[in-house]
Design an enzyme around this catalytic site. Structure first.
Site, PDB file in Angstrom:
ATOM      1  N   THR A  87       0.870  -1.172   0.000  1.00 10.57           N
ATOM      2  CA  THR A  87       0.000   0.000   0.000  1.00 10.57           C
ATOM      3  C   THR A  87       0.904   1.219   0.000  1.00 10.57           C
ATOM      4  OG1 THR A  87      -1.643  -1.198   1.297  1.00 10.57           O
ATOM      5  CG2 THR A  87      -1.861   1.201   1.213  1.00 10.57           C
ATOM      6  N   LYS A 162      -7.845   1.543  -3.165  1.00 10.59           N
ATOM      7  CA  LYS A 162      -7.505   1.087  -1.808  1.00 10.59           C
ATOM      8  C   LYS A 162      -7.638   2.224  -0.779  1.00 10.59           C
ATOM      9  CE  LYS A 162      -5.139  -1.124   1.517  1.00 10.59           C
ATOM     10  NZ  LYS A 162      -5.526  -2.344   2.176  1.00 10.59           N
ATOM     11  N   LYS A 237      -1.616   5.069   8.637  1.00 11.06           N
ATOM     12  CA  LYS A 237      -0.817   5.123   7.392  1.00 11.06           C
ATOM     13  C   LYS A 237      -1.740   5.326   6.182  1.00 11.06           C
ATOM     14  CE  LYS A 237       1.687   2.276   4.118  1.00 11.06           C
ATOM     15  NZ  LYS A 237       2.179   0.978   3.691  1.00 11.06           N
TER      16      LYS A 237
HETATM   17  P1  NAD Z   1       6.095  -5.856   7.231  1.00 14.05           P
HETATM   18  O1  NAD Z   1       6.795  -4.710   7.841  1.00 14.05           O
HETATM   19  O2  NAD Z   1       5.771  -7.060   8.045  1.00 14.05           O
HETATM   20  O3  NAD Z   1       6.927  -6.369   5.939  1.00 14.05           O
HETATM   21  C1  NAD Z   1       7.682  -5.563   5.104  1.00 14.05           C
HETATM   22  C2  NAD Z   1       8.958  -6.337   4.772  1.00 14.05           C
HETATM   23  O4  NAD Z   1       9.737  -5.599   3.821  1.00 14.05           O
HETATM   24  C3  NAD Z   1       9.855  -6.549   5.987  1.00 14.05           C
HETATM   25  O5  NAD Z   1      10.113  -7.947   6.159  1.00 14.05           O
HETATM   26  C4  NAD Z   1      11.128  -5.779   5.659  1.00 14.05           C
HETATM   27  O6  NAD Z   1      12.318  -6.403   6.155  1.00 14.05           O
HETATM   28  C5  NAD Z   1      11.095  -5.804   4.142  1.00 14.05           C
HETATM   29  N1  NAD Z   1      11.889  -4.742   3.528  1.00 14.05           N
HETATM   30  C6  NAD Z   1      11.982  -3.432   3.886  1.00 14.05           C
HETATM   31  N2  NAD Z   1      12.810  -2.774   3.052  1.00 14.05           N
HETATM   32  C7  NAD Z   1      13.224  -3.684   2.135  1.00 14.05           C
HETATM   33  C8  NAD Z   1      14.080  -3.608   1.005  1.00 14.05           C
HETATM   34  N3  NAD Z   1      14.678  -2.463   0.646  1.00 14.05           N
HETATM   35  N4  NAD Z   1      14.304  -4.742   0.289  1.00 14.05           N
HETATM   36  C9  NAD Z   1      13.712  -5.910   0.646  1.00 14.05           C
HETATM   37  N5  NAD Z   1      12.883  -6.051   1.702  1.00 14.05           N
HETATM   38  C10 NAD Z   1      12.656  -4.942   2.435  1.00 14.05           C
HETATM   39  O7  NAD Z   1       4.760  -5.246   6.580  1.00 14.05           O
HETATM   40  P2  NAD Z   1       3.454  -6.047   6.103  1.00 14.05           P
HETATM   41  O8  NAD Z   1       2.462  -6.083   7.199  1.00 14.05           O
HETATM   42  O9  NAD Z   1       3.882  -7.310   5.424  1.00 14.05           O
HETATM   43  O10 NAD Z   1       2.894  -5.021   5.019  1.00 14.05           O
HETATM   44  C11 NAD Z   1       3.453  -4.889   3.728  1.00 14.05           C
HETATM   45  C12 NAD Z   1       2.583  -3.935   2.918  1.00 14.05           C
HETATM   46  O11 NAD Z   1       1.251  -4.440   2.855  1.00 14.05           O
HETATM   47  C13 NAD Z   1       2.482  -2.533   3.507  1.00 14.05           C
HETATM   48  O12 NAD Z   1       2.523  -1.609   2.446  1.00 14.05           O
HETATM   49  C14 NAD Z   1       1.129  -2.548   4.213  1.00 14.05           C
HETATM   50  O13 NAD Z   1       0.554  -1.249   4.286  1.00 14.05           O
HETATM   51  C15 NAD Z   1       0.345  -3.453   3.302  1.00 14.05           C
HETATM   52  N6  NAD Z   1      -0.797  -4.124   3.947  1.00 14.05           N
HETATM   53  C16 NAD Z   1      -0.648  -4.707   5.173  1.00 14.05           C
HETATM   54  C17 NAD Z   1      -1.745  -5.350   5.758  1.00 14.05           C
HETATM   55  C18 NAD Z   1      -1.606  -6.014   7.114  1.00 14.05           C
HETATM   56  O14 NAD Z   1      -2.639  -6.362   7.694  1.00 14.05           O
HETATM   57  N7  NAD Z   1      -0.397  -6.229   7.621  1.00 14.05           N
HETATM   58  C19 NAD Z   1      -2.976  -5.386   5.093  1.00 14.05           C
HETATM   59  C20 NAD Z   1      -3.087  -4.818   3.829  1.00 14.05           C
HETATM   60  C21 NAD Z   1      -1.977  -4.181   3.273  1.00 14.05           C
END
Ligand code: NAD
Length: 290
Positions: A87, A162, A237
Site C-alpha cells: 500500500t 484502496k 498510514k
Molecule cells: P512488514 O513490515 O511485516 O513487511 C515488510 C517487509 O519488507 C519486511 O520484512 C522488511 O524487512 C522488508 N523490507 C523493507 N525494506 C526492504 C528492502 N529495501 N528490500 C527488501 N525487503 C525490504 O509489513 P506487512 O504487514 O507485510 O505489510 C506490507 C505492505 O502491505 C504494507 O505496504 C502494508 O501497508 C500493506 N498491507 C498490510 C496489511 C496487514 O494487515 N499487515 C494489510 C493490507 C496491506
C-alpha cells in the site's frame, strides 16, 4: 512461472509461500533475511528478479518501493511484469509504472485487502491498476494468493481504490465507536444497540462484520482485548495516504481529514499504538464532551 518476491514480511511471506505451494518457482529477498517455506532465498534483490517472469514487491511504503524499483527494474528480463502489492501513495505507483514502461516492462499496482489472515489463507482481494496485458499476466497469480481481483483502471488506480476504501473504513469505525459510547451514556444496552443498528440504516462493515464492542456481534479483535487485527498505526498510514492524494488531486475530504487527525492523536499521543483500530471504542468510553 519463475517468480521473484521482494519483501517477505507479515503479508509477503505467506503470499510467497502460497505461490510456491501452487508449484511456481519462487526466489525471495528481504533485507531482514527472512526464510519462507518453499521459497529459495536470494542474496540480493537483483538476483531474485533476474530471470523472473513476474516480480512481486510487498514493502512498507512508497519511498522504499521507489528505491527497490530503481534497483530491480534494470535487472528484470524483457516482457516480465512487476506487480507491487504494497500500500503506497498513488504518485509512487505511477512513477514506478513509468519507470517500468520506459524499459519495456509491464507494471501493475495491486494493493490488497484481507490482512494477514487473508494472505495466509489465499483469500486476499486485489485492487489492480495497469494495462490489460499487464493485468492478464498477473491474474493467475492473484487467483492463487486471493479470491478476487478487480482491474480498476490504469496504473495508480489500484492504490486509488484502496485508499478511498480505507478512508471510508477509518471514518466509519470512528462513527461506529462514538455512537456506541454515546449509547452507553444514554443507558442503552450494547446488544440492543447492535441488534437495531446492524439491521437499520446505520449498518456498516465496522458494525456488522467487525463490531468494536466486546461480546457483541461476530468475533472481532474487540473480543481479544483489541489485539490486531488491523493495527491503528496501519489505519493511520492509509488515512495519511488518502489525505496526501486528496491534496495532490485538490479534493475536499473533511471527514477523511478529521479521521486522520483523530487516529494520529490516538497512535502518537495516546495509547493506540499496537492496538487494533477498533480500540477507538474504549478511547471514547473514557472521555467526556471536553
Ligand atoms: P512488514 O513490515 O511485516 O513487511 C515488510 C517487509 O519488507 C519486511 O520484512 C522488511 O524487512 C522488508 N523490507 C523493507 N525494506 C526492504 C528492502 N529495501 N528490500 C527488501 N525487503 C525490504 O509489513 P506487512 O504487514 O507485510 O505489510 C506490507 C505492505 O502491505 C504494507 O505496504 C502494508 O501497508 C500493506 N498491507 C498490510 C496489511 C496487514 O494487515 N499487515 C494489510 C493490507 C496491506
Amino acid at each position: 512461472m519463475q517468480i521473484g518476491f521482494i519483501g517477505l514480511g507479515n503479508m509477503g511471506a505467506p503470499m510467497a509461500a502460497n505461490l510456491a505451494k501452487a508449484g511456481h518457482q519462487v526466489l525471495g529477498f528481504d533485507t531482514a533475511g527472512v526464510v519462507v517455506d518453499g521459497v529459495t532465498q536470494a542474496d540480493t534483490a537483483t538476483e531474485a528478479v533476474a530471470s523472473a517472469d513476474a516480480v512481486i514487491t510487498m514493502l512498507p511504503n512508497g519511498a522504499i518501493l521507489r528505491a527497490v524499483a530503481s534497483q530491480i527494474i534494470p535487472a528484470m528480463a524483457k516482457g516480465a511484469v512487476l506487480i507491487d502489492c504494497s500500500t503506497v501513495d498513488v504518485d509512487s505507483a505511477r512513477a514506478v509504472a513509468e519507470q517500468a514502461s520506459g524499459v519495456g516492462l509491464m507494471f501493475v499496482d495491486a494493493p490488497v485487502s484481507g490482512g494477514v489472515g487473508g494472505a495466509a489463507g489465499g483469500t486476499l482481494t486485489f485492487m489492480a491498476g495497469g494495462s490489460d496485458d499487464a493485468f492478464a499476466k498477473a491474474a493467475p497469480l492473484f487467483d492463487i494468493m486471493g479470491q478476487k481481483a478487480v482491474h480498476c483502471g490504469e496504473a495508480g488506480a489500484g492504490q486509488a481504490a484502496k485508499i478511498c476504501n480505507n478512508m471510508i473504513l477509518g471514518v466509519t469505525m470512528i462513527a461506529t465507536c462514538e455512537a456506541f459510547a454515546l449509547a452507553d451514556k444514554l443507558g442503552l444496552d450494547r446488544q440492543k444497540m447492535f441488534d437495531v443498528v446492524s439491521t437499520s440504516s446505520g449498518y456498516s462493515w465496522t458494525m456488522n462484520a467487525y463490531c468494536p464492542a466486546p461480546g457483541v456481534g461476530p468475533q472481532s479483535p474487540a473480543d481479544n482485548d483489541y489485539t490486531p487485527g488491523f493495527a491503528a498505526e496501519l489505519m493511520l498510514k492509509d488515512l495519511r495516504l488518502s489525505q496526501q492524494a486528496a491534496t495532490s488531486a485538490d479534493a475536499d475530504t473533511p471527514m477523511g481529514q478529521a479521521a486522520t487527525a483523530l487516529y494520529e492523536q490516538f497512535v502518537e499521543t495516546e495509547d493506540g499504538k499496537g492496538r487494533d483500530f477498533s480500540a477507538m471504542l474504549p478511547r471514547f468510553e473514557k472521555r467526556g464532551r471536553e
